[in-house]
Write an enzyme that holds these catalytic residues in place. Structure first.
Site, short mmCIF file in Angstrom:
data_model
loop_
_atom_site.label_atom_id
_atom_site.label_comp_id
_atom_site.label_asym_id
_atom_site.label_seq_id
_atom_site.Cartn_x
_atom_site.Cartn_y
_atom_site.Cartn_z
N ASP A 205 -48.02 -15.66 79.14
CA ASP A 205 -47.04 -15.87 80.21
C ASP A 205 -47.26 -14.93 81.39
O ASP A 205 -46.36 -14.18 81.78
CB ASP A 205 -45.63 -15.70 79.64
N GLU A 455 -48.42 -10.41 70.56
CA GLU A 455 -47.96 -11.69 70.03
C GLU A 455 -49.10 -12.54 69.45
O GLU A 455 -49.22 -13.73 69.76
CB GLU A 455 -47.17 -12.46 71.09
N TYR A 508 -36.29 -12.25 71.75
CA TYR A 508 -35.44 -12.54 72.91
C TYR A 508 -34.15 -13.24 72.47
O TYR A 508 -33.94 -14.42 72.72
CB TYR A 508 -36.22 -13.38 73.92
N GLU A 544 -40.25 -5.67 73.00
CA GLU A 544 -39.82 -6.56 74.09
C GLU A 544 -38.44 -7.11 73.80
O GLU A 544 -38.16 -7.56 72.67
CB GLU A 544 -40.80 -7.74 74.28
#
Length: 656
Positions: A205, A455, A508, A544
Site C-alpha cells: 500500500d 506483513e 487496524y 501498526e
C-alpha cells in the site's frame, strides 16, 4: 498448484511457471566496500547530482535501448530527451502519463574529471539508490549492474575515465516488479482503448516510485585504501567505561606486499574534538579503544544528552609510517540486550513510542530531500517519539546519520513487503537485501533491531522454513541486534514468530475490521497482544494501528475519516497499551503513519493513504497534539524527562 508469474527475460515479459517449494540455504554474494563517501586528507568527493537528461523506453519494447546501444552516445542522439532532477523519483515530475510508466527509463549527463585525479589514485562511482534495477555505463563502457532499490552500489571507474576532459555517464533504470523481486509485484498485459497495454500491480500500500532516488558521487581513494570498517561497542556494568572494537579491511597492492606491514592507527575524539583514546593495531588491522569516563549513546528523552557521538579516525600506515589513507566516521557507544520480557539499552528497559513512516513527498516522491528530512526529525522530537521503523525498505544513509545524532532508535527494515509465493530465487534475493542492508547500517548506534519483512504471508505452509532460513541468515551477519517482522496474520495462523526475537503485529481495529466501532478496540488489542505473548513468550510490539483521516474533516460524534475519529481511535489504543504495559512484556507502540503518503490509484484511497498524524506537507492533524501529550507523558513516567513548555495550552486559573 502452478502459479503464473511474469518475469523480464531478454527484454520481454513472458509467462513462466513456478512449482518449487523445497528451499535450500544457498550462499549469497557478500558486499565489499560501500563506506559512505567522505572527504579527508587522502580522499576527494564530487557530487553528480543535478539536472540529467531523461528518456523513457516504449513499454512494449523495454530493452530497445540496449539492443540499439543508446549508451554508446548521448541519449539525445537516439531519442528526444527531457530534463530530470537527480535525486528524485521521475513519476511526478512531468504533466503526462510518465507517472504510471512500466519498464525501463534512461538517464545521462556529462561531467569533467580534473587532471589531478589521474595521479596515483583510484576513482569510484557510487549510487545511493536506484529503484528498482540499474545498469550503468561510463563513456559507453558497462560499469555495473545492480538489483534492489533503496540500497547503495558502487564500482571502480579509474580506467574508464578521461582525465582533464569531458565524460558521459548513462543509466538505465527498470521499475518492473515480479514475483521474484524484493518487493514483489506482477506484470500483466491488458486491453485498453488503443489495443493492449502493460500494467504493473502490487499488493503493498504505497506507490512504486522509481528513478535515481539518492545522490550520485564520484570519489577518490589512494591506490591502497581503507575498504571496510566494522565497529562494535560495549559498556561496563556501571556504564562508566566504554569499549570500541574496530576491524578494518584494506584494498590495494600494498596490502599484498610481503615486506610492507600495514598498520591501523585509531584515534577517538569526543564532541569537542578532544582525543579520548587511541591505539595502533597489529597486522590484523583491528583492535580496541577504551574510554574512561564514557558518555554512552542514549535515545531521545532517555537522557539529558541523547545521541552522543564520538568521531573515530582510522589512519592506514605503511611500514615506514607513511600515511596511505584516512577515513572518519561517527561512533555511538552503547549496549543492547533482550530477553523474553524486555528490550534494554545500556542496561535500561526501553519502551518504544514512535511511528511507521515512508520516504515520500510531493513532486520528489522518494527522492532524497534534505529539507524534508530535517523537518521530519524536528517533528519527531516535537511529538516526543523515540523510534521509528523504516517501513518498508531501507531509508537514506543521510537519515540514518541524522537518527544517530538525534538519538532516534531505528527498527531497520529490508524491502520485503507482503512476501508470498515463496521460492528459491525469492529467498536468495530476500537474503541479499538483508546482507546489503546490514553491511550498510551495521555501524549505526541508532539501529537497534532488524525487521526481516512487513506483513509477509506467514500463514502459508512454506512460511515456517522460509523465515527460519531468513532469520538465521540475519543472525549470522549480526548477533548484536534482535530480529523482528511486522506480522498481519493472526497469532493462530502465524508460522514465522518462532524464528523471531521480538514479535511485532499490525492490526487496524475499527478501520479494516469493525469499521467505525470505537467500542471494539481496547479489549481486542489487549486480547491479541496477550495471545501473541502466550504463544511465543517473547516481547510484543504493536507495530501498526491507525485510521485514515482527511485533514479538516470534523464530525461530532466521531465518524470515520474525521479528525475526531482518528483522535478517538488513538485514545482507545492508549488505554489498551497502558493495561499491557503493566504485564512487563509489552514494549512498544507505533502509529501508522507519521505522514500521509501516496499509493497506487484506488477508490479506497483519496490521493493516497491518509493515516498520517501529519499531512503530506508535514502539518499536524488534531491527533498529533493528542499523541504528543501521550509520548511526553510516557517519557516523564518512564524516563523522567521534562515536559515542553508549550505541551499544554493555558485554560484558566481556577480559584476555589
Amino acid at each position: 498448484m502452478a502459479l503464473s508469474i511474469f518475469s523480464l527475460v531478454t527484454g520481454l515479459y513472458v509467462l513462466h511457471f513456478s512449482i518449487a517449494l523445497i528451499l535450500v540455504n544457498k550462499e549469497v554474494p557478500q558486499t565489499r566496500g560501500m563506506l559512505y563517501p567522505r572527504e579527508s586528507e587522502t580522499r576527494e568527493v564530487r557530487s553528480l547530482d543535478g539536472i540529467w537528461n531523461f528518456v523513457r523506453s516504449d513499454q512494449a519494447n523495454p530493452t530497445q535501448g540496449v539492443r540499439d546501444e543508446w549508451y554508446a552516445k548521448e541519449l539525445s542522439k537516439s531519442r528526444p530527451t527531457i530534463p530530470m532532477p537527480v535525486p528524485a523519483s521521475y513519476n511526478d515530475i512531468t504533466t503526462d502519463n510518465l507517472r504510471d510508466h512500466v519498464g525501463t527509463v534512461w538517464y545521462d549527463r556529462k561531467f569533467f574529471v580534473p587532471r589531478s585525479w589521474s595521479k596515483d589514485q583510484r576513482i569510484w562511482l557510487r549510487f545511493g539508490s536506484v529503484h528498482y534495477e540499474a545498469y550503468v555505463w561510463i563513456n559507453g563502457q558497462k560499469v555495473v549492474k545492480h538489483e534492489m532499490g533503496h540500497l547503495p552500489f558502487e564500482a571502480e571507474v579509474t580506467d574508464l575515465l578521461s582525465y582533464g576532459a569531458e565524460n558521459r555517464i548513462t543509466v538505465m533504470c527498470d521499475n518492473a516488479l515480479i514475483q521474484t523481486t524484493v518487493p514483489q509485484g506482477r506484470i500483466t498485459e491488458v486491453p485498453n482503448d488503443g489495443g493492449m497495454t502493460i500494467v504493473q500491480s502490487y499488493t503493498f500500500d504505497f506507490f512504486n516510485y522509481a528513478g535515481i532516488h539518492r545522490s550520485v558521487h564520484l570519489y577518490t581513494t589512494p591506490r591502497t585504501f581503507i575498504e571496510e570498517v566494522e565497529v562494535t561497542t560495549n559498556l561496563s556494568k556501571d556504564a562508566t567505561v566504554g569499549e570500541v572494537f574496530y576491524s578494518v579491511s584494506v584494498n590495494g597492492s600494498a596490502a599484498n606486499e610481503a615486506d610492507n606491514v600495514l598498520q591501523i592507527q585509531a584515534n577517538l575524539y569526543d564532541k569537542d574534538g578532544i582525543l579520548v583514546a587511541n591505539a595502533t593495531s597489529d597486522q590484523k588491522l583491528g583492535g580496541k579503544l577504551q574510554v574512561n569516563p564514557v558518555k554512552p549513546w542514549w535515545p531521545y528523552l532517555m537522557h539529558s544528552e541523547p545521541g552522543y557521538l564520538y568521531q573515530l579516525e582510522i589512519k592506514l600506515l605503511a611500514t615506514n609510517d607513511e600515511l596511505l589513507d584516512v577515513y572518519r566516521l561517527k561512533v555511538g557507544i552503547r549496549t543492547l540486550s533482550w530477553n523474553s520480557q524486555q528490550f534494554l539499552i545500556n542496561g535500561k528497559p526501553v519502551y518504544f513510542r514512535g511511528f511507521g513512516r515512508h520516504e515520500d513527498s510531493d513532486i520528489r516522491g522518494k527522492g532524497l530531500d534534505n529539507a524534508l528530512m530535517v523537518r521530519d526529525f524536528n517533528l519527531l522530537k516535537w511529538i516526543g517519539a523515540n523510534a521509528y521503523r523504516t517501513s518498508h525498505y531501507p531509508y537514506s544513509e543521510e537519515s540514518m546519520q541524522f537518527a544517530d545524532e538525534h538519538g532516534i532508535m531505528i527498527i531497520d527494515e529490508c524491502p520485503s513487503v507482503d512476501t508470498e509465493n515463496f521460492s528459491q530465487e525469492l529467498l536468495g534475493k530476500h537474503k541479499s537485501s538483508l546482507e546489503q542492508l546490514i553491511h550498510r547500517d551495521r555501524n549505526h548506534p541508532s539501529v537497534v533491531m532488524w525487521s526481516i519483512a512487513n506483513e509477509p504471508r506467514t500463514g502459508s505452509v512454506s512460511a515456517d522454513s522460509y523465515f527460519e532460513l531468513v532469520a538465521n541468515f540475519t543472525r549470522s551477519l549480526d548477533k548484536t541486534r534482535p530480529i523482528t517482522a511486522a506480522i498481519a496474520v493472526s497469532n493462530t495462523q502465524d508460522k514465522a514468530g518462532r524464528s523471531l526475537d521480538i514479535i511485532s503485529f499490525n492490526r487496524y481495529n475499527a478501520w479494516y475490521s469493525n469499521a467505525g466501532r470505537l467500542d471494539m478496540i481496547t479489549q481486542n488489542v489487549i486480547d491479541e497482544a496477550i495471545a501473541w505473548n502466550k504463544r511465543y513468550n517473547k516481547p510484543i510490539i504493536m507495530s501498526e494501528y491507525g485510521a485514515d483521516t482527511l485533514e479538516g474533516l470534523h464530525m461530532q460524534p466521531a465518524y470515520v475519516w474525521s479528525e475526531e475519529f482518528q483522535t478517538e481511535v488513538f485514545s482507545r489504543h492508549f488505554k489498551a497499551f497502558d493495561e499491557l504495559r503493566k504485564k512487563g512484556w509489552f514494549i512498544g507502540e507505533f502509529v501508522w503513519n507519521f505522514a500521509d503518503f501516496k499509493t497506487a490509484q484506488s477508490y479506497t484511497r483519496v490521493g493516497g493513504n491518509k493515516k498520517g498524524v501529519f499531512t503530506r506537507a508535514r502539518q499536524p492533524k488534531a491527533a498529533a497534539h493528542l499523541l504528543r501529550k501521550r509520548y511526553f507523558a510516557l517519557g516523564r513516567d518512564l524516563d523522567q524527562c521534562s515536559f515542553p513548555e508549550d505541551l499544554f495550552t493555558y485554560i484558566a486559573d481556577l480559584i476555589s
